[in-house]
Design a protein around this motif. Structure first.
Motif, PDB file in Angstrom:
ATOM      1  N   GLY A 101       3.999  18.418  12.422  1.00  0.00           N
ATOM      2  CA  GLY A 101       3.737  17.153  13.101  1.00  0.00           C
ATOM      3  C   GLY A 101       3.020  17.272  14.432  1.00  0.00           C
ATOM      4  N   LEU A 102       2.692  18.484  14.840  1.00  0.00           N
ATOM      5  CA  LEU A 102       1.989  18.643  16.122  1.00  0.00           C
ATOM      6  C   LEU A 102       0.655  17.911  16.130  1.00  0.00           C
ATOM      7  N   PHE A 103      -0.042  17.947  14.991  1.00  0.00           N
ATOM      8  CA  PHE A 103      -1.355  17.299  14.882  1.00  0.00           C
ATOM      9  C   PHE A 103      -1.356  16.395  13.652  1.00  0.00           C
ATOM     10  N   PRO A 104      -2.085  15.291  13.684  1.00  0.00           N
ATOM     11  CA  PRO A 104      -2.185  14.438  12.493  1.00  0.00           C
ATOM     12  C   PRO A 104      -2.838  15.206  11.347  1.00  0.00           C
ATOM     13  N   GLN A 105      -2.378  14.968  10.122  1.00  0.00           N
ATOM     14  CA  GLN A 105      -3.013  15.625   8.984  1.00  0.00           C
ATOM     15  C   GLN A 105      -4.413  15.068   8.762  1.00  0.00           C
ATOM     16  N   MET A 106      -4.574  13.765   8.911  1.00  0.00           N
ATOM     17  CA  MET A 106      -5.913  13.169   8.872  1.00  0.00           C
ATOM     18  C   MET A 106      -6.403  13.060  10.314  1.00  0.00           C
ATOM     19  N   CYS A 107      -7.272  13.960  10.684  1.00  0.00           N
ATOM     20  CA  CYS A 107      -7.726  14.047  12.077  1.00  0.00           C
ATOM     21  C   CYS A 107      -8.920  13.132  12.331  1.00  0.00           C
ATOM     22  N   ALA A 108      -8.968  12.583  13.531  1.00  0.00           N
ATOM     23  CA  ALA A 108     -10.114  11.792  13.971  1.00  0.00           C
ATOM     24  C   ALA A 108     -10.998  12.663  14.858  1.00  0.00           C
ATOM     25  N   LEU A 109     -12.282  12.693  14.543  1.00  0.00           N
ATOM     26  CA  LEU A 109     -13.221  13.524  15.302  1.00  0.00           C
ATOM     27  C   LEU A 109     -14.353  12.649  15.828  1.00  0.00           C
TER      28      LEU A 109
ATOM     29  N   LEU B 137       9.593   4.540  -3.022  1.00  0.00           N
ATOM     30  CA  LEU B 137       9.541   5.411  -1.851  1.00  0.00           C
ATOM     31  C   LEU B 137       9.957   6.836  -2.205  1.00  0.00           C
ATOM     32  N   TYR B 138      10.941   6.955  -3.097  1.00  0.00           N
ATOM     33  CA  TYR B 138      11.363   8.288  -3.544  1.00  0.00           C
ATOM     34  C   TYR B 138      10.242   8.948  -4.353  1.00  0.00           C
ATOM     35  N   ALA B 139       9.570   8.174  -5.182  1.00  0.00           N
ATOM     36  CA  ALA B 139       8.445   8.711  -5.953  1.00  0.00           C
ATOM     37  C   ALA B 139       7.344   9.205  -5.024  1.00  0.00           C
ATOM     38  N   LYS B 140       7.076   8.459  -3.956  1.00  0.00           N
ATOM     39  CA  LYS B 140       6.031   8.874  -2.992  1.00  0.00           C
ATOM     40  C   LYS B 140       6.449  10.142  -2.265  1.00  0.00           C
ATOM     41  N   LYS B 141       7.735  10.264  -1.956  1.00  0.00           N
ATOM     42  CA  LYS B 141       8.232  11.480  -1.302  1.00  0.00           C
ATOM     43  C   LYS B 141       8.001  12.686  -2.205  1.00  0.00           C
ATOM     44  N   LEU B 142       8.357  12.579  -3.469  1.00  0.00           N
ATOM     45  CA  LEU B 142       8.156  13.684  -4.412  1.00  0.00           C
ATOM     46  C   LEU B 142       6.672  13.975  -4.590  1.00  0.00           C
ATOM     47  N   TYR B 143       5.874  12.925  -4.670  1.00  0.00           N
ATOM     48  CA  TYR B 143       4.426  13.101  -4.849  1.00  0.00           C
ATOM     49  C   TYR B 143       3.821  13.854  -3.661  1.00  0.00           C
ATOM     50  N   ASP B 144       4.157  13.430  -2.444  1.00  0.00           N
ATOM     51  CA  ASP B 144       3.607  14.067  -1.248  1.00  0.00           C
ATOM     52  C   ASP B 144       4.072  15.515  -1.112  1.00  0.00           C
TER      53      ASP B 144
ATOM     54  N   ASP C  75       0.859  -1.194   0.000  1.00  0.00           N
ATOM     55  CA  ASP C  75       0.000   0.000   0.000  1.00  0.00           C
ATOM     56  C   ASP C  75       0.888   1.234   0.000  1.00  0.00           C
ATOM     57  N   ILE C  76       0.970   1.909  -1.139  1.00  0.00           N
ATOM     58  CA  ILE C  76       1.852   3.062  -1.252  1.00  0.00           C
ATOM     59  C   ILE C  76       1.350   4.250  -0.439  1.00  0.00           C
ATOM     60  N   ASP C  77       0.061   4.302  -0.139  1.00  0.00           N
ATOM     61  CA  ASP C  77      -0.499   5.415   0.629  1.00  0.00           C
ATOM     62  C   ASP C  77      -0.372   5.221   2.134  1.00  0.00           C
ATOM     63  N   ALA C  78       0.063   4.040   2.543  1.00  0.00           N
ATOM     64  CA  ALA C  78       0.279   3.807   3.973  1.00  0.00           C
ATOM     65  C   ALA C  78       1.542   4.545   4.417  1.00  0.00           C
ATOM     66  N   PRO C  79       1.475   5.393   5.453  1.00  0.00           N
ATOM     67  CA  PRO C  79       2.652   6.138   5.895  1.00  0.00           C
ATOM     68  C   PRO C  79       3.787   5.215   6.309  1.00  0.00           C
ATOM     69  N   ARG C  80       5.015   5.642   6.052  1.00  0.00           N
ATOM     70  CA  ARG C  80       6.182   4.853   6.444  1.00  0.00           C
ATOM     71  C   ARG C  80       6.361   4.857   7.946  1.00  0.00           C
ATOM     72  N   TRP C  81       5.883   5.921   8.603  1.00  0.00           N
ATOM     73  CA  TRP C  81       6.027   6.041  10.055  1.00  0.00           C
ATOM     74  C   TRP C  81       4.649   6.183  10.684  1.00  0.00           C
ATOM     75  N   ASP C  82       4.516   5.737  11.905  1.00  0.00           N
ATOM     76  CA  ASP C  82       3.247   5.743  12.627  1.00  0.00           C
ATOM     77  C   ASP C  82       2.762   7.179  12.821  1.00  0.00           C
ATOM     78  N   GLN C  83       1.642   7.527  12.175  1.00  0.00           N
ATOM     79  CA  GLN C  83       1.101   8.885  12.273  1.00  0.00           C
ATOM     80  C   GLN C  83       0.301   9.101  13.552  1.00  0.00           C
ATOM     81  N   GLY C  84       0.208   8.067  14.360  1.00  0.00           N
ATOM     82  CA  GLY C  84      -0.460   8.218  15.649  1.00  0.00           C
ATOM     83  C   GLY C  84       0.467   8.738  16.730  1.00  0.00           C
ATOM     84  N   THR C  85       1.769   8.875  16.407  1.00  0.00           N
ATOM     85  CA  THR C  85       2.735   9.396  17.378  1.00  0.00           C
ATOM     86  C   THR C  85       3.361  10.680  16.845  1.00  0.00           C
ATOM     87  N   PHE C  86       3.759  11.536  17.752  1.00  0.00           N
ATOM     88  CA  PHE C  86       4.381  12.807  17.365  1.00  0.00           C
ATOM     89  C   PHE C  86       5.681  12.562  16.605  1.00  0.00           C
ATOM     90  N   LEU C  87       6.508  11.650  17.106  1.00  0.00           N
ATOM     91  CA  LEU C  87       7.784  11.365  16.458  1.00  0.00           C
ATOM     92  C   LEU C  87       7.571  10.811  15.043  1.00  0.00           C
TER      93      LEU C  87
END
Length: 322
Positions: free
Chosen positions: A284-292, A68-75, A9-21
């Motif tokens: 990175g303070l807040f997730p780009q896709m927010c849960a409400l 991964l480089y293509a996804k970086k440029l795309y994002d 899944d190319i749209d799955a983030p490489r790093w956990d977006q549920g954490t600040f780091l």
């Protein structure tokens, strides 16, 4: 390493977006200022690679590093809602080179009223373009609305800066050096909501956990815009608060008194150093896709979600923009 396209899944983030780091690592990747130098044909290649990966038709022999480089440029260059290529100046990857120049000059030329007016106007014009480029694109704006928003935001910023500059004329020099930050912080509270006012008026698209749109919410828009305001002020704060203190001390040194021509380039360079780290940190303070929580939605939208998913859907999701 060649890619096994099945299950990738190319749209799955490489790093956990549920954490600040995890979010900071993600934004360090996509706000890399080097990406603004990438030629157009390479960006088009990146988009094509991402789209082919989504369809499961990656060319044979493609390596993971390439994708991964293509996804970086795309994002970094394409809007997450529309998939359209964003203008270079409005991209978050342009925040370091653009912001360092404007911030450096704004902090240096703060003494005269014409300089204050000019650099606040330049800064808020830049911010207005960034705010529009990184909005939630599901809420279109007419040219007339954009012009009104831009004029209101820039006028407020300039008026705030001029008023504070006059108010602090007899204040200590260091306090006067902090006027640009105070003006920028106040202006962000106006600029961002004004440039994204259609989101507040019409609401923004909210989705269920399966990425299906369930409606438009003004409350979600207000939360998203408030988070962006906080992020932008945080982004500017360290450089615009600490840099005046640093320059105040450096300018008292003997060699700095003789080398006045170095003051501007030094401030610009130091501004860039601060922004290089603060852009991804603030994003990175807040997730780009927010849960409400569904319970926070407008009552009619709660009924829509309830009718569709029953009472077992605790959250909806939305893109807050940057």
């Amino acid at each position: 390493m060649e890619i096994n396209t099945s299950g990738f899944d190319i749209d799955a983030p490489r790093w956990d977006q549920g954490t600040f780091l995890g979010r900071v690592k993600h934004f360090f990747n996509i706000t890399d200022p080097r990406t603004i130098l990438v030629p157009e044909h390479e960006l088009d290649w990146a988009k094509a690679m991402v789209e082919r990966s989504r369809m499961g038709t990656v060319p044979p022999g493609t390596h993971m590093e390439q994708l991964l480089y293509a996804k970086k440029l795309y994002d970094s260059a394409f809007h997450p809602d529309t998939g359209e290529k964003m203008n270079v100046i409005g991209r978050m990857s342009f925040q370091v080179p653009g912001g360092m120049l404007i911030t450096g000059f704004m902090l240096h030329f703060y003494r005269t009223m014409p300089a204050v007016i000019f650099w606040q106007w330049v800064n808020q014009s830049f911010n207005a373009l960034v705010n529009y480029t990184n909005r939630n694109a599901a809420s279109p704006m007419s040219v007339r609305q954009m012009a009104f928003s831009y004029l209101t935001a820039t006028t407020t910023a300039v008026a705030t800066a001029v008023g504070m500059n006059m108010w602090t004329k007899r204040a200590p020099p260091l306090v006067c050096r902090w006027v640009p930050f105070a003006a920028v912080a106040a202006a962000n509270c106006v600029n961002i909501p004004m440039m994204r006012q259609q989101e507040l008026i019409q609401g923004i698209s909210v989705q269920d956990k399966n990425h299906n749109e369930v409606g438009h919410s003004q409350r979600a828009a207000a939360i998203g815009i408030a988070q962006v305001v906080i992020s932008r002020i945080t982004m500017a704060a360290p450089g615009m608060i600490l840099l005046p203190v640093i320059m105040e001390r450096l300018e008292k040194l003997h060699f700095m008194k003789k080398a006045k021509l170095l003051h501007v380039p030094l401030q610009v360079t130091l501004s860039g150093c601060f922004l290089l780290f603060m852009v991804p940190v603030a994003c990175g303070l807040f997730p780009q896709m927010c849960a409400l929580p569904v319970s926070y939605l407008e009552p009619d939208l709660q009924d829509v979600v309830g009718a569709k998913d029953g009472k077992h859907a605790p959250y909806v999701y939305f893109n807050k923009g940057l």
